[in-house]
Design a protein around this motif. Structure first.
Motif, mmCIF file in Angstrom:
data_model
loop_
_atom_site.group_PDB
_atom_site.id
_atom_site.type_symbol
_atom_site.label_atom_id
_atom_site.label_comp_id
_atom_site.label_asym_id
_atom_site.label_seq_id
_atom_site.Cartn_x
_atom_site.Cartn_y
_atom_site.Cartn_z
ATOM 1 N N SER A 138 9.159 5.263 -6.709
ATOM 2 C CA SER A 138 9.413 3.983 -6.104
ATOM 3 C C SER A 138 8.380 3.687 -5.209
ATOM 4 O O SER A 138 7.911 2.332 -5.191
ATOM 5 N N MET A 139 7.902 4.536 -4.419
ATOM 6 C CA MET A 139 6.731 4.175 -3.258
ATOM 7 C C MET A 139 5.593 3.807 -4.154
ATOM 8 O O MET A 139 5.036 2.948 -3.523
ATOM 9 N N ILE A 140 5.187 4.417 -5.067
ATOM 10 C CA ILE A 140 3.915 4.330 -5.825
ATOM 11 C C ILE A 140 3.846 3.002 -6.475
ATOM 12 O O ILE A 140 3.057 2.054 -6.581
ATOM 13 N N GLY A 141 5.103 2.619 -7.208
ATOM 14 C CA GLY A 141 5.262 1.590 -7.729
ATOM 15 C C GLY A 141 5.291 0.212 -6.997
ATOM 16 O O GLY A 141 4.752 -0.849 -7.260
ATOM 17 N N ILE A 142 5.958 0.233 -5.826
ATOM 18 C CA ILE A 142 6.231 -0.851 -5.016
ATOM 19 C C ILE A 142 4.840 -1.009 -4.361
ATOM 20 O O ILE A 142 4.418 -2.227 -3.890
ATOM 21 N N SER A 143 4.168 -0.154 -3.879
ATOM 22 C CA SER A 143 2.635 -0.119 -3.218
ATOM 23 C C SER A 143 1.847 -0.995 -3.891
ATOM 24 O O SER A 143 1.255 -1.812 -3.500
ATOM 25 N N ALA A 200 -0.653 -3.644 6.615
ATOM 26 C CA ALA A 200 0.259 -3.611 7.701
ATOM 27 C C ALA A 200 1.693 -3.267 6.744
ATOM 28 O O ALA A 200 2.201 -2.406 7.143
ATOM 29 N N PRO A 201 2.083 -4.025 5.614
ATOM 30 C CA PRO A 201 3.329 -3.887 5.197
ATOM 31 C C PRO A 201 3.461 -2.816 4.351
ATOM 32 O O PRO A 201 3.940 -2.024 3.959
ATOM 33 N N LEU A 202 2.230 -2.364 3.755
ATOM 34 C CA LEU A 202 1.995 -1.185 2.832
ATOM 35 C C LEU A 202 2.011 0.065 3.624
ATOM 36 O O LEU A 202 2.751 0.818 3.513
ATOM 37 N N SER A 203 1.241 -0.082 5.044
ATOM 38 C CA SER A 203 1.430 1.247 5.752
ATOM 39 C C SER A 203 2.866 1.336 6.213
ATOM 40 O O SER A 203 3.235 2.463 6.564
ATOM 41 N N GLY A 204 3.422 0.142 6.491
ATOM 42 C CA GLY A 204 4.772 0.523 7.183
ATOM 43 C C GLY A 204 5.734 0.850 6.135
ATOM 44 O O GLY A 204 6.626 1.717 6.600
ATOM 45 N N PHE A 205 5.745 0.518 4.875
ATOM 46 C CA PHE A 205 6.502 0.979 3.685
ATOM 47 C C PHE A 205 6.271 2.402 3.574
ATOM 48 O O PHE A 205 7.314 2.991 3.415
ATOM 49 N N LEU A 232 -2.253 1.661 -5.873
ATOM 50 C CA LEU A 232 -2.063 2.766 -6.628
ATOM 51 C C LEU A 232 -2.257 4.057 -5.600
ATOM 52 O O LEU A 232 -1.431 4.953 -5.391
ATOM 53 N N GLN A 233 -3.454 3.980 -4.973
ATOM 54 C CA GLN A 233 -3.911 4.979 -4.098
ATOM 55 C C GLN A 233 -3.108 5.164 -2.874
ATOM 56 O O GLN A 233 -2.654 6.011 -2.317
ATOM 57 N N ASN A 234 -2.573 3.590 -2.389
ATOM 58 C CA ASN A 234 -1.800 3.713 -1.250
ATOM 59 C C ASN A 234 -0.590 4.179 -1.343
ATOM 60 O O ASN A 234 -0.064 4.496 -0.377
ATOM 61 N N GLY A 235 -0.033 4.254 -2.662
ATOM 62 C CA GLY A 235 1.220 5.044 -2.737
ATOM 63 C C GLY A 235 1.085 6.528 -2.834
ATOM 64 O O GLY A 235 1.909 7.439 -2.574
ATOM 65 N N ILE A 236 0.019 6.788 -3.669
ATOM 66 C CA ILE A 236 -0.169 8.183 -4.019
ATOM 67 C C ILE A 236 -0.680 9.217 -2.780
ATOM 68 O O ILE A 236 -0.079 10.407 -2.490
#
Length: 456
Positions: free
Chosen positions: A322-327, A291-296, A375-379
């Protein structure tokens, strides 16, 4: 019309912009996931029948996931397109995308209700129900399906609000519905004694409130992307574009249904109801973490799309890095805690000692690959934000259809019931590595003026 939120996506400092857009979206996604999580927590603690009722409701997960997948088909496919066209300065076309997307949501609602009401019982048995759990599954789904339109409008229109830079307003629509759900659940389940039926009624009513909020806002002068009846009609060209981009998030979510079916059936064959119950708990924990990953990513994605449409490639690079690193950081930390304290997470959903003991044994194995899956969640959202439907679709298909499902069918033949749990981390690690390679190969070409000019 209020266009301040839209304009800030191209001018405001990136850290401040990411916080203002992502935090409300994270809160909204966490609260949204509570629709199902809270139901399961309450249901799992119904005196005398909690474990069986929890397993029965867990069997409905593939249907619920598929319904939400169709909302993602439109929302995650249409909203990035609308944001790109807003970045290009063509608001009229962006509103046509919103209208055609709304029309698609209504069409999907009719089809889903017809199919699932017509074949509900055989579907549930196919998904892993037993004679001991089918009654609970049927009770829940007969009522839940009545709110299909509300689910589609609540989840499918929300990304169009975010695409305007209005993450806080998008969050409010989810929060209002969640508050209604959390308040009504104990009242209907325990006070009125309606059990799983009460949980379903609470969910339908809460989704109706969220849907009404979204529609009201998008039709108001406060929205810079207006939903008007003249645009709520099928434009097959626009629908095709929405579906072309939305197929990736649709596959990501709908294949969760396929995975649940395969895993539930395997666990029923090699283990029994107790093992099916363990999967219900672990999938609930994964939902809580995703949920927080999807929201971000949902919060940052429209910023990338807007700046890409405007040709601001330097801002795009800073945003996706930034998105990939934080995810990655969020995924690694959250899943590590569950691997260290699996029993504590299991106890949230049940007081059955045998079930807690099983989850404590298998959860560290099941979640190991998720340490790296951020990693995939950001890419993948980055590819979506840049309008790269084919690459995003391949990544989604590769992990679940090409890797996870075959592994879940083959490994139990060698390792018994534990083979089903091994399939998850193996597919997660291979898929994350593949996504990273594809990103490195393609990103330079995508971020060019020539390539952007081809997006029509």
């Amino acid at each position: 019309m209020n266009q301040k939120g839209e304009q800030k996506m191209g001018t405001e400092s990136i850290p401040k912009l990411m916080v203002s857009m992502a935090v409300p979206s994270i809160i909204a996604q966490i609260i949204n996931i509570l629709y199902n999580i809270v139901d399961r927590i309450y249901i799992g603690h119904i005196p005398g029948v909690g474990a069986a009722a929890l397993t029965g409701v867990g069997i409905t997960f593939p249907i619920i996931t598929l319904i939400s997948a169709f909302s993602a088909f439109v929302g995650m496919g249409g909203a990035p397109l609308a944001a790109i066209w807003l970045g290009k300065g063509d608001r009229k076309h962006a509103e046509k995308i919103l209208g055609s997307g709304t029309c698609l949501l209504v069409i999907f609602t009719v089809l889903l209700m017809a199919v699932f009401y017509g074949f509900l019982r055989p579907f549930l048995y196919m998904f892993g129900a037993s004679d001991a759990t089918i009654g609970y599954a049927m009770d829940y789904m007969y009522i839940y399906l009545l709110g299909t339109l509300f689910v589609e409008l609540a989840l499918g229109l929300n990304p169009f609000i975010i695409s305007q830079g209005r993450s806080r307003l998008a969050m409010i629509s989810i929060v209002i519905g969640a508050v209604v759900n959390i308040a009504l659940d104990p009242l209907f389940i325990f006070v009125f004694g309606w059990g799983v039926k009460g949980a379903a009624i609470a969910t339908v009513l809460s989704q109706a409130v969220s849907a009404a909020w979204n529609v009201k806002f998008l039709m108001s002068p406060k929205s810079s992307l207006r939903l008007s009846l003249c645009h709520v009609r099928p434009s097959f060209r626009i629908m095709w574009q929405i579906c072309s981009l939305g197929i990736s998030p649709f596959i990501m979510r709908s294949t969760e249904s396929l995975i649940s079916i395969v895993l539930n059936r395997g666990l029923q064959i090699y283990g029994g109801d107790l093992y099916v119950g363990s999967l219900t708990i672990m999938q609930s924990v994964l939902q809580l973490f995703s949920a927080p990953l999807s929201g971000f990513t949902q919060g940052v994605q429209p910023i990338i799309s807007y700046n890409y449409g405007a040709g601001n490639f330097d801002r795009v690079k800073k945003l996706y890095r930034s998105m990939i690193g934080i995810s990655f950081a969020i995924s690694f930390t959250a899943n590590l805690t569950a691997m260290i304290f699996p029993g504590a997470y299991a106890a949230l959903f049940t007081n059955d000692r045998e079930l807690i003991g099983l989850v404590s044994k298998v959860m560290p194995v099941f979640l190991f690959g998720m340490l790296f899956f951020g990693l995939q969640n950001g890419i993948q959202p980055t590819f979506l934000a840049l309008g790269q439907a084919k690459i995003s679709l391949f990544i989604a298909m590769f992990r679940k259809v090409i890797l996870l499902v075959p592994l879940a069918l083959v490994l139990p033949r060698f390792f018994g019931v534990m083979g089903i749990y091994y399939a998850e981390p193996i597919s997660d690690i291979i898929s994350a590595a593949t996504a990273g390679i594809l990103f490195c190969i393609n990103i330079k070409k995508i971020l060019s003026k020539e390539y952007l000019a081809r997006i029509q």
